[in-house]
Design a protein around this motif. Structure first.
Motif, mmCIF file in Angstrom:
data_model
loop_
_atom_site.group_PDB
_atom_site.id
_atom_site.type_symbol
_atom_site.label_atom_id
_atom_site.label_comp_id
_atom_site.label_asym_id
_atom_site.label_seq_id
_atom_site.Cartn_x
_atom_site.Cartn_y
_atom_site.Cartn_z
ATOM 1 N N LEU A 142 -6.139 7.227 -15.892
ATOM 2 C CA LEU A 142 -5.253 6.798 -16.982
ATOM 3 C C LEU A 142 -5.607 7.481 -18.299
ATOM 4 O O LEU A 142 -4.710 7.865 -19.060
ATOM 5 N N VAL A 159 0.490 0.159 -11.164
ATOM 6 C CA VAL A 159 -0.103 1.361 -10.594
ATOM 7 C C VAL A 159 -0.507 1.038 -9.171
ATOM 8 O O VAL A 159 -1.138 0.012 -8.907
ATOM 9 N N VAL A 164 2.306 5.674 -10.783
ATOM 10 C CA VAL A 164 2.637 4.710 -11.815
ATOM 11 C C VAL A 164 4.088 4.319 -11.562
ATOM 12 O O VAL A 164 4.985 5.148 -11.658
#
Length: 138
Positions: A54, A118, A136
């Protein structure tokens, strides 16, 4: 263990026949199969692993880190998605181990005032966990 079905003895003797009772034999105990437990899975730090990806996707870490936590094809695909934004995990990831060397990870994130999910799959090879899938869900 599945239920055992046995035939019941006759309730009444045949008409006119002399029945000599048989001694009841004690049934032999059946062996009980005890499953052998699987060895524990190698330690997985899902928070760190998801956090690295991320942070790279947000542009806060260099893209070369993807090669350390993802397979080469996935690292290339994720490298194309890097944009400047802010993402944070709302809760710790949920981890499911379908096998000893595989883990499926689900986490809820907040990105630019939107709540997203996610879904990822990690596999343990070469004494490390690597992502083989990372999506995602927008």
């Amino acid at each position: 263990m599945p239920p055992v079905v046995r035939r019941l003895p006759a309730y009444e003797p045949p008409a006119g026949a002399v029945v000599i009772p048989r001694p009841r034999l004690r049934p032999h105990p059946r062996p009980v199969r005890v499953p052998v437990p699987d060895p524990p899975s190698p330690a997985l730090d899902a928070v760190r692993l998801v956090g690295v990806v991320l942070e790279v996707l947000d542009g806060r870490r260099p893209g070369r880190l993807l090669r350390e936590v993802a397979t080469p094809g996935l690292a290339t695909r994720l490298g194309l998605l890097v944009r400047s934004r802010t993402t944070r995990m709302l809760r710790p990831p949920r981890v499911c181990h379908p096998s000893q060397f595989a883990a499926e990870i689900a986490v809820t994130i907040r990105r630019d005032e939107r709540v997203l999910a996610v879904a990822a799959r990690a596999e343990h090879t070469d004494d490390r966990w690597h992502f083989t899938a990372f999506t995602v869900l927008e």
